[in-house]
Scaffold this motif. Structure first.
Motif, PDB file in Angstrom:
ATOM      1  N   MET A  93     -10.529  11.199   7.256  1.00 56.96           N
ATOM      2  CA  MET A  93      -9.261  11.892   7.057  1.00 56.96           C
ATOM      3  C   MET A  93      -8.577  12.065   8.406  1.00 56.96           C
ATOM      4  SD  MET A  93      -9.194  12.616   3.806  1.00 56.96           S
ATOM      5  CE  MET A  93      -7.591  13.390   3.918  1.00 56.96           C
ATOM      6  N   PHE A 137      -7.674   4.483   3.929  1.00 51.32           N
ATOM      7  CA  PHE A 137      -8.236   3.689   2.836  1.00 51.32           C
ATOM      8  C   PHE A 137      -8.776   2.353   3.333  1.00 51.32           C
ATOM      9  CE2 PHE A 137      -5.584   6.651   0.503  1.00 51.32           C
ATOM     10  CZ  PHE A 137      -6.394   6.964  -0.563  1.00 51.32           C
ATOM     11  N   PHE A 138      -8.214   1.872   4.433  1.00 45.45           N
ATOM     12  CA  PHE A 138      -8.699   0.637   5.050  1.00 45.45           C
ATOM     13  C   PHE A 138      -8.763   0.865   6.553  1.00 45.45           C
ATOM     14  CE2 PHE A 138      -6.595  -0.882   1.162  1.00 45.45           C
ATOM     15  CZ  PHE A 138      -7.647  -1.574   0.586  1.00 45.45           C
ATOM     16  N   VAL A 185       1.928   2.283  -3.451  1.00 44.80           N
ATOM     17  CA  VAL A 185       0.975   2.979  -4.318  1.00 44.80           C
ATOM     18  C   VAL A 185       0.525   4.297  -3.711  1.00 44.80           C
ATOM     19  CG1 VAL A 185       0.145   0.884  -5.425  1.00 44.80           C
ATOM     20  CG2 VAL A 185      -1.058   1.756  -3.419  1.00 44.80           C
ATOM     21  N   GLY A 186       1.215   4.764  -2.700  1.00 40.94           N
ATOM     22  CA  GLY A 186       0.924   6.107  -2.209  1.00 40.94           C
ATOM     23  C   GLY A 186      -0.129   6.171  -1.128  1.00 40.94           C
ATOM     24  N   ARG A 187      -0.249   5.109  -0.321  1.00 40.44           N
ATOM     25  CA  ARG A 187      -1.220   5.183   0.782  1.00 40.44           C
ATOM     26  C   ARG A 187      -0.533   5.321   2.144  1.00 40.44           C
ATOM     27  NH1 ARG A 187      -5.017   1.676  -1.837  1.00 40.44           N
ATOM     28  NH2 ARG A 187      -6.337   2.921  -3.172  1.00 40.44           N
ATOM     29  N   ASN A 226      -0.472  19.183   1.049  1.00 39.72           N
ATOM     30  CA  ASN A 226      -0.699  17.728   0.995  1.00 39.72           C
ATOM     31  C   ASN A 226      -0.301  17.052   2.307  1.00 39.72           C
ATOM     32  OD1 ASN A 226      -1.810  17.456  -1.547  1.00 39.72           O
ATOM     33  ND2 ASN A 226       0.177  17.340  -2.559  1.00 39.72           N
ATOM     34  N   ARG A 229      -2.672  16.027   4.518  1.00 42.58           N
ATOM     35  CA  ARG A 229      -3.842  15.332   5.054  1.00 42.58           C
ATOM     36  C   ARG A 229      -3.873  13.924   4.471  1.00 42.58           C
ATOM     37  NH1 ARG A 229      -8.290  17.414   6.936  1.00 42.58           N
ATOM     38  NH2 ARG A 229      -7.972  19.343   8.090  1.00 42.58           N
ATOM     39  N   PHE A 230      -4.287  12.972   5.311  1.00 42.91           N
ATOM     40  CA  PHE A 230      -4.211  11.563   4.913  1.00 42.91           C
ATOM     41  C   PHE A 230      -5.550  10.872   5.117  1.00 42.91           C
ATOM     42  CE2 PHE A 230      -0.105  13.183   5.861  1.00 42.91           C
ATOM     43  CZ  PHE A 230       0.627  12.779   4.772  1.00 42.91           C
ATOM     44  N   PHE A 231      -5.795   9.920   4.258  1.00 40.15           N
ATOM     45  CA  PHE A 231      -7.087   9.248   4.224  1.00 40.15           C
ATOM     46  C   PHE A 231      -6.906   7.802   4.659  1.00 40.15           C
ATOM     47  CE2 PHE A 231     -10.528   7.140   1.673  1.00 40.15           C
ATOM     48  CZ  PHE A 231     -11.590   7.731   2.321  1.00 40.15           C
ATOM     49  N   GLN A 249       0.828  -1.203   0.000  1.00 37.46           N
ATOM     50  CA  GLN A 249       0.000   0.000   0.000  1.00 37.46           C
ATOM     51  C   GLN A 249       0.869   1.262   0.000  1.00 37.46           C
ATOM     52  OE1 GLN A 249      -3.523   0.520  -0.047  1.00 37.46           O
ATOM     53  NE2 GLN A 249      -3.266  -1.509  -0.928  1.00 37.46           N
TER      54      GLN A 249
END
Lengths: 449, 230
Positions: B145, B120-121, B40-42, B114, B116-118, B37
């Motif tokens: 977020m 994804f799981f 791919v930029g997570r 940039n 802030r982070f999300f 992950q």
């Protein structure tokens, strides 16, 4: 108008409602399967987590928001075309308006799904609605996403009314020709229509009000969609041109969708006698106009960015014009200008086939346009250390495909349940004298206090 | 007087050791997303050390810049959030209320830094990191977020302690995890409303500048630009 023409129009236009072929069921099953697959994919995304999509830092919006803007854009076919043509009383509008209004409603329903599909926690989407709640806060009225919510719900309500009003006499017609439960359903929808003079006048005035009211709503909706981008300090998003640019693009893609829908209906429902080459010719001219307008906007936007030579904007400019997005960018230019312009400008190629080909090309180009507005900017914001690339994943592609199937399915079912060409409006238009009288009565009534 | 928390980053002192990144991760329960992950930029880093190379080998110079949430006074992330998940506290912090977040990710798009982070799981930690979660910090579920809070749990704890002791917070009583762990003291945290504090003094330095200051976001993090040629 002779009784014979009257009967023929009624028979021809109601035939799709009365006979059902095996092909119809196969088509519905096929489209339904794709839509079900799309819904299943969305359920999978919710179950596994949003990470199954291709979204990544720092490109937090991509396919879903592209689809959102694209479908809301398509929805501008109906209202604008049909409202403008009604207001200027263009005679050739009669067989076109309902096809267009139906596109609006269905495209809006699909487009409005995407702000929910793209949420990290879609089960909480209703937090955008202002209602007294246990959280003790309103939604943030400064957020363009909240403006979106109001704009789209207003537009959807308005365009459902706009579609429904001229349908009432036709629903009554269907009611009178069916029996049993069908008669009860259509009777309910027809709202007790008896065709009295008073009812006609009320219908006319309601339609007139809606045609005027829906125009500013339609324009505001896509302006607000463009504000989702232009309100954020992101290179190439933060632009004053976005409002009109998005509205022009929306009408552009909307007309393209309308041309394709009409051509398919004409072929499959054998409406050659009602949808004439002249309808396509006229819509083709409108598409040509919008193609030129769109090209002008793109030129104006790109030239000012290039001439201004501001560093962060130029990074985005370069990557779209010459860098990794260049193949998509130039495909967009070809699809939106190079192909449709000669096809629609020359009378010899402005045939039904030519218009449909140009329209398909425009749909591809306009989808790419939305993608190219969103993704390159997000991938190339101010700090080069945080630049990024985006690759769509199967989940996003599947959901995107299923929206096209959903549009086709809704349209097929609609054409099955409601005469897709307005029977009463066509009858009014079928006889010059009647049409003239109708307009005169209309005009007379309009001038009365 | 109300506090106004800020930070100064001395780029002359930063060695790029990334102790701040590690400390932040431990303090704030930031999930490890795994190699695939991250590729791919997570990956999530509330603070990151940006590396910029200048010149060509062998005359190349390496510059480090720790980038964290700038706690802007005119934060682009705040007005765009439809649910007030991203909002301004009375002390001027850009708070992120996880429970209000529905995951539109608009704040992350609007943020010019940039930072802030999300999620994804749902969060997970490589063993044995799952045993060292900080009980003072909530873990974030899938779809919301998150971002640097200036270690708001430490700020609140120190302010409550000071109130109960009936004393005022002194400069240096309170440090964020990144500032506390910085061996070169390149990161200095403190109260900008106290003109005598170390951070106030450094922020007034003629070497000071704001990251992307011309965007008008009014950050509360000041960078002291490099002077040494090392």
């Amino acid at each position: 108008m002779t009784d014979a023409t009257d009967r023929k129009i009624t028979d021809d236009l109601l035939r799709p409602l009365q006979t059902t072929s095996a092909g119809f069921w196969m088509l519905v099953a096929f489209l339904g399967a794709i839509v079900a697959a799309g819904l299943g994919t969305w359920a999978y995304q919710m179950y596994r987590g949003f990470g199954v999509s291709g979204i990544r830092w720092p490109i937090f919006w991509a396919f879903y928001v592209t689809n959102f803007v694209f479908w809301i854009g398509i929805s501008h076919a109906g209202t604008l075309i049909s409202a403008i043509l009604r207001l200027v009383n263009a005679g050739w509008r009669r067989p076109v308006t309902r096809c267009a209004e139906a596109i609006t409603v269905f495209a809006l329903m699909i487009g409005a799904m995407f702000p929910i599909i793209h949420l990290g926690r879609p089960w909480l989407f209703f937090w955008l609605i202002p209602y007294p709640n246990q959280r003790g806060i309103w939604p943030n009225f400064r957020s363009p996403l909240v403006w979106d919510f109001f704009a789209i719900s207003t537009y959807l309500t308005g365009s459902v009314l706009f579609l429904f009003l001229p349908m009432i006499p036709d629903l009554a017609l269907v009611r009178d020709r069916t029996t049993g439960w069908r008669q009860r359903v259509y009777g309910g929808l027809a709202l007790g229509w008896r065709g009295t003079t008073k009812q006609w006048h009320r219908l006319e005035s309601a339609m007139q009000i809606m045609a005027i009211a829906i125009l500013p709503v339609a324009i505001s909706v896509h302006t607000i969609v463009s504000f989702d981008f232009s309100m954020a300090p992101v290179p190439m998003w933060h632009s004053t041109i976005f409002g009109p640019y998005f509205v022009a693009g929306a009408i552009f893609s909307g007309i393209a969708a309308l041309i394709i829908a009409m051509a398919v209906l004409r072929k499959t429902l054998h409406l050659e006698e009602y949808l004439h080459p002249v309808h396509f010719e006229n819509l083709g001219k409108l598409l040509l106009l919008m193609s030129l307008l769109w090209t002008y906007f793109v030129f104006a936007e790109r030239l000012t960015v290039w001439y201004g030579n501001e560093a962060s904007e130029m990074a985005v400019f370069r990557v779209t014009q010459r860098g990794s997005f260049a193949p998509l960018y130039w495909t967009m230019v070809v699809c939106n200008f190079v192909i449709p312009f000669p096809l629609l400008a020359l009378r010899r190629t402005r045939t039904i086939a030519g218009c449909v080909f140009a329209a398909c090309s425009v749909l591809v180009g306009m989808w790419l346009e939305r993608f190219l507005i969103i993704v390159p900017s997000l991938g190339h914001k101010y700090l080069p250390y945080s630049w990024g690339v985006y690759r769509p994943r199967p989940v996003e592609i599947m959901i995107t495909i299923s929206t096209f199937a959903a549009m086709a399915l809704l349209y097929v079912l609609f054409a099955k349940l409601v005469p897709i060409i307005s029977v009463w409006e066509l009858k009014v238009g079928a006889q010059p004298v009647a049409a003239k009288e109708h307009e005169e009565v209309h005009a007379l009534w309009r001038t009365e206090p | 007087m109300a506090h106004r928390w800020g930070m100064a980053v001395d780029l002359d002192r930063c060695t790029g050791c990334e102790a701040c990144v590690t400390a932040c991760r431990a303090e704030n329960n930031i999930p490890t997303v795994g190699a695939a992950q991250a590729a791919v930029g997570r990956a999530m880093h509330w603070i990151r050390v940006e590396r910029y190379w200048e010149g060509e080998f062998p005359d190349a110079r390496l510059k480090f810049r720790p980038v964290l949430c700038q706690q802007c006074d005119a934060a682009p992330c705040e007005p765009v959030c439809p649910t007030y998940a991203s909002h301004h506290t009375e002390e001027g912090l850009n708070a992120q209320v996880y429970n209000r977040c529905i995951g539109t990710r608009y704040c992350a798009n609007a943020c010019p830094y940039n930072v802030r982070f999300f999620n994804f799981f749902n969060p997970q930690w490589d063993k044995p990191l799952h045993l060292q979660l900080n009980p003072d910090v909530s873990v974030r579920e899938v779809g919301v977020m998150e971002k640097c809070t200036f270690c708001v749990q430490r700020i609140n704890a120190a302010e409550i302690q000071a109130r109960s002791d009936n004393t005022a917070l002194k400069d240096g009583d309170l440090k964020t995890a990144c500032a506390q762990s910085c061996p070169a003291t390149a990161l200095v945290f403190g109260d900008l409303n106290d003109p005598e504090s170390e951070v106030s003094r450094l922020s007034r330095s003629p070497r000071g500048s704001k990251l992307l200051g011309d965007l008008g976001t009014l950050p509360k993090v000041t960078y002291l630009e490099r002077q040494s040629q090392a």
